[in-house]
Design an enzyme around this catalytic site. Structure first.
Site, PDB file in Angstrom:
ATOM      1  N   THR A 192       0.872  -1.169   0.000  1.00  0.00           N
ATOM      2  CA  THR A 192       0.000   0.000   0.000  1.00  0.00           C
ATOM      3  C   THR A 192       0.912   1.223   0.000  1.00  0.00           C
ATOM      4  OG1 THR A 192      -0.001   0.077   2.391  1.00  0.00           O
ATOM      5  CG2 THR A 192      -1.766  -1.156   1.367  1.00  0.00           C
ATOM      6  N   GLU A 337      -5.739  -3.995  -0.613  1.00  0.00           N
ATOM      7  CA  GLU A 337      -6.028  -5.106   0.305  1.00  0.00           C
ATOM      8  C   GLU A 337      -7.126  -6.028  -0.230  1.00  0.00           C
ATOM      9  OE1 GLU A 337      -5.535  -1.978   1.117  1.00  0.00           O
ATOM     10  OE2 GLU A 337      -4.465  -1.767   3.019  1.00  0.00           O
ATOM     11  N   LYS A 445     -16.046  16.564   9.938  1.00  0.00           N
ATOM     12  CA  LYS A 445     -16.937  16.423  11.091  1.00  0.00           C
ATOM     13  C   LYS A 445     -17.367  17.816  11.526  1.00  0.00           C
ATOM     14  CE  LYS A 445     -14.931  12.074  12.408  1.00  0.00           C
ATOM     15  NZ  LYS A 445     -13.568  11.853  11.939  1.00  0.00           N
ATOM     16  N   TRP A 450     -21.474  14.309   9.916  1.00  0.00           N
ATOM     17  CA  TRP A 450     -20.436  14.129   8.908  1.00  0.00           C
ATOM     18  C   TRP A 450     -20.839  14.760   7.584  1.00  0.00           C
ATOM     19  CZ3 TRP A 450     -18.647   8.295   9.448  1.00  0.00           C
ATOM     20  CH2 TRP A 450     -17.981   8.148  10.689  1.00  0.00           C
TER      21      TRP A 450
HETATM   22  P1  ADP Z   1      -3.276   3.547  -2.599  1.00  0.00           P
HETATM   23  O1  ADP Z   1      -3.735   4.237  -3.837  1.00  0.00           O
HETATM   24  O2  ADP Z   1      -3.274   4.425  -1.388  1.00  0.00           O
HETATM   25  O3  ADP Z   1      -2.106   2.663  -2.783  1.00  0.00           O
HETATM   26  P2  ADP Z   1      -5.433   1.799  -2.960  1.00  0.00           P
HETATM   27  O4  ADP Z   1      -5.246   1.856  -4.415  1.00  0.00           O
HETATM   28  O5  ADP Z   1      -5.554   0.525  -2.296  1.00  0.00           O
HETATM   29  O6  ADP Z   1      -4.326   2.525  -2.212  1.00  0.00           O
HETATM   30  O7  ADP Z   1      -6.610   2.770  -2.579  1.00  0.00           O
HETATM   31  C1  ADP Z   1      -7.829   2.290  -2.140  1.00  0.00           C
HETATM   32  C2  ADP Z   1      -8.703   3.427  -1.734  1.00  0.00           C
HETATM   33  O8  ADP Z   1      -8.988   4.277  -2.835  1.00  0.00           O
HETATM   34  C3  ADP Z   1     -10.056   3.010  -1.236  1.00  0.00           C
HETATM   35  O9  ADP Z   1      -9.995   2.601   0.100  1.00  0.00           O
HETATM   36  C4  ADP Z   1     -10.865   4.266  -1.447  1.00  0.00           C
HETATM   37  O10 ADP Z   1     -10.676   5.197  -0.401  1.00  0.00           O
HETATM   38  C5  ADP Z   1     -10.276   4.845  -2.697  1.00  0.00           C
HETATM   39  N1  ADP Z   1     -11.101   4.488  -3.852  1.00  0.00           N
HETATM   40  C6  ADP Z   1     -10.876   3.529  -4.765  1.00  0.00           C
HETATM   41  N2  ADP Z   1     -11.842   3.535  -5.701  1.00  0.00           N
HETATM   42  C7  ADP Z   1     -12.711   4.512  -5.378  1.00  0.00           C
HETATM   43  C8  ADP Z   1     -13.930   5.014  -5.934  1.00  0.00           C
HETATM   44  N3  ADP Z   1     -14.446   4.526  -7.050  1.00  0.00           N
HETATM   45  N4  ADP Z   1     -14.545   6.016  -5.283  1.00  0.00           N
HETATM   46  C9  ADP Z   1     -14.046   6.534  -4.153  1.00  0.00           C
HETATM   47  N5  ADP Z   1     -12.906   6.119  -3.582  1.00  0.00           N
HETATM   48  C10 ADP Z   1     -12.239   5.122  -4.189  1.00  0.00           C
END
Ligand code: ADP
Length: 548
Positions: A192, A337, A445, A450
């Site tokens: 991540t 994940e 918040k 929210w």
């Molecule tokens: P990173 O980009 O931080 O490495 P990830 O690719 O795993 O991590 O990111 C996942 C996160 O991206 C999700 O938990 C969510 O917050 C956000 N995310 C992914 N797809 C969407 C979506 N279609 N709409 C809103 N948020 C999204």
């Protein structure tokens, strides 16, 4: 009594074997980083699934000759291209683990991950030769570096044991039988991005990867077929390009790899030249492409759908694709994940009878789970909230391609009662559609309630003069936090602070109305192309809300 069917392990090599045997002549087309353009990009490489399989077997033999054993980690720093595709199959197929590194991360993070993963070999595209030279002295476990090129293009860098990809392959033949092993064996390691603390590794198994590949291909998921041409813009160093190198082999979909250029012009040219019918990427990529298309008054001749995920797809983008270009948007949500796919927004039969606005309201959500993923939302007291499309709480997931534990047990047990808390805040409606309202750390918040930053951002970017917007909470003496909009104007467009604030009126509840607008030249992004609110908050740390 047990069933009496064959107990065959689900292995990644079955995908490439299947693609070879049943879709052997289907093409894999790549824009390479070698010649003929002055910047070293642009040459098109073209071959088939059959040839990819042959070369993956030769590479597997080369890995064995280099002493790569079962479950050892092999890293890549590479764009989407045919050699990266071969490494995907050769490494995992040999029983080793492919660790795809995001080259856009800070060098310190890359060093941390390579050492944490104890990578034995690093494969790299020529673009990253200078980076490799700089990092090599700090990579403690790496025994060799493989430049993904031929002898003629070998970089002149000072790293120990520099090897040439094409020479490694040339030294081997393809007489190789893929080994069989437990389907729960680790196959791929993705970290991540670690916006807070060190990056943590998600370690996928062969079994989880195959199940994810099946599910992603379904009609109400990415809807892949042997009649499609898929161009994954999402990088193979970001959650395995959302599993597309696997799902496309499973379905016999032609693959087009874009290499290192994701600008509107490069993408549009490749879409047209290769008859691309499907593509996938984060919203910022599509923003660039749509702007370019508009400027140049261009059309798509074959594109039928784009998968948009990684961050919320603005409703204005969905409309633009569908109404101006006749391209269906598949809004998807997932995370590292989760391998990464969780939900995709496709309509049900009953929606087809509804008016256009009602259908858009469905598409703007992140969608329904694909079979295999289970979701629930819970309140602050940990109790499950109703699936009424109104209550919002922490989104928890579970399923056979959802993480159980981070690599090396980092961060302790991430699960709560057998569910993985995603860190996202969402609603779930009675039809099962999930709508992400925020990341829990970004939710605003205000007065004990929210406010969804994503909702407000979507409104801001629907304004004709706004290119991109981020909404963040700012400390307020009475309300705890209040939302402000940080926005980038479109080139040549004007809008004032007051005009933009007025634009929100009537579109959200009064207490959701932002308190201020700050215009900036550009917004900070993370290594995976998302708005970096962490950086934005740092940039605005001296900002003060206007006096009421
Ligand atoms: P990173 O980009 O931080 O490495 P990830 O690719 O795993 O991590 O990111 C996942 C996160 O991206 C999700 O938990 C969510 O917050 C956000 N995310 C992914 N797809 C969407 C979506 N279609 N709409 C809103 N948020 C999204």
């Amino acid at each position: 009594m047990q069933g009496l069917m064959m107990d065959m392990p689900l292995l990644i090599t079955d995908l490439i074997r299947h693609a070879d045997r049943h879709h052997g002549s289907v093409e894999i087309v790549s824009k390479t980083v070698e010649g003929p353009n002055p910047d070293g990009s642009g040459a098109i490489h073209r071959y088939t699934y059959r040839e990819a399989h042959t070369r993956a077997r030769r590479l597997a033999k080369a890995l064995k000759a280099l002493g790569i054993g079962m479950s050892e980690r092999v890293a890549t720093l590479a764009w989407n291209g045919f050699r990266h595709f071969e490494i995907y199959y050769a490494v995992a197929g040999s029983g080793a683990v492919i660790h795809t590194i995001n080259p856009r991360l800070f060098p310190d993070q890359i060093v941390y991950m390579a050492n944490h993963a104890e990578d034995k070999l690093v494969f790299f595209d020529l673009t990253f030769a200078p980076l490799i030279e700089k990092l090599a002295p700090q990579l403690k476990t790496v025994k060799g570096y493989v430049a993904m090129t031929d002898r003629a293009h070998m970089p002149k860098i000072g790293v120990p044991n520099l090897l040439c990809y094409e020479e490694l392959l040339a030294a081997q033949d393809d007489a190789f039988d893929w080994p069989s092993f437990d389907e729960r064996t680790a196959a791929c390691l993705c970290y991540t991005s670690g916006t807070t603390g060190n990056p943590k590794g998600a370690l996928y198994a062969h079994r989880s990867t195959i199940l994810h590949a099946y599910a992603a291909a379904l009609p109400d998921a990415l809807n892949l077929s042997a009649r499609d041409v898929m161009l994954p813009v999402v990088p193979m160093f970001h959650v395995n390009a959302w599993g597309l190198p696997y799902s496309c082999a499973l379905t016999g979909t032609k693959l087009v790899f874009p290499g290192q250029h994701f600008d509107g012009k490069s993408l549009h040219e490749l879409f047209e030249a290769e008859g691309v019918t499907l593509s996938a990427g984060v919203p910022t990529v599509w923003l660039g492409l749509l702007n370019y298309m508009k400027e140049q008054k261009l059309r798509f001749s074959a594109l039928r759908a784009v998968v948009i995920g990684g961050s919320a797809c603005p409703p204005a983008m969905i409309r633009s694709f569908q109404e101006e270009y006749g391209v269906q948007v598949l809004h998807a949500w997932g995370m590292t994940e989760m391998s990464p796919l969780g939900t995709v927004s496709t309509l049900k039969a009953k929606h087809l009878k509804m008016d256009k606005e009602a259908r858009y309201a469905v598409q703007n959500k992140q969608g329904r789970v694909i079979f295999g993923v289970d979701t629930k939302i819970v309140g602050q007291d940990g109790r499950e909230l109703p699936r009424d499309g109104k209550a919002f709480g922490d989104l928890h997931v579970r399923g056979p391609w959802v993480i159980e534990s981070y690599y090396k047990g980092e961060g302790g047990d991430p699960l709560k009662d057998g569910w993985f808390p995603t860190g996202d805040v969402a609603t779930i409606d009675p039809d099962g559609y999930v709508q992400i309202t925020d990341r829990s750390k970004d939710v605003i918040k205000s007065g004990g309630e929210w406010i969804s930053s994503i909702d407000l951002e979507n409104i801001a970017v629907a304004h004709p003069a706004i290119a991109e917007a981020a909404v963040i909470g700012v400390k307020h003496p009475k309300w705890d936090e209040r939302p402000i909009v940080v926005a980038v104007k479109k080139a040549g467009q004007e809008v004032t602070r007051d005009e933009l604030l007025k634009y929100f009126e009537g579109r959200v509840a009064k207490w959701w109305l932002p308190d201020d607008v700050v215009f900036v030249k550009e917004l900070p992004h993370t290594a995976t192309g998302k708005l970096s609110k962490l950086n934005l908050r740092q940039q605005l740390k001296d900002y003060k809300l206007p006096a009421a």
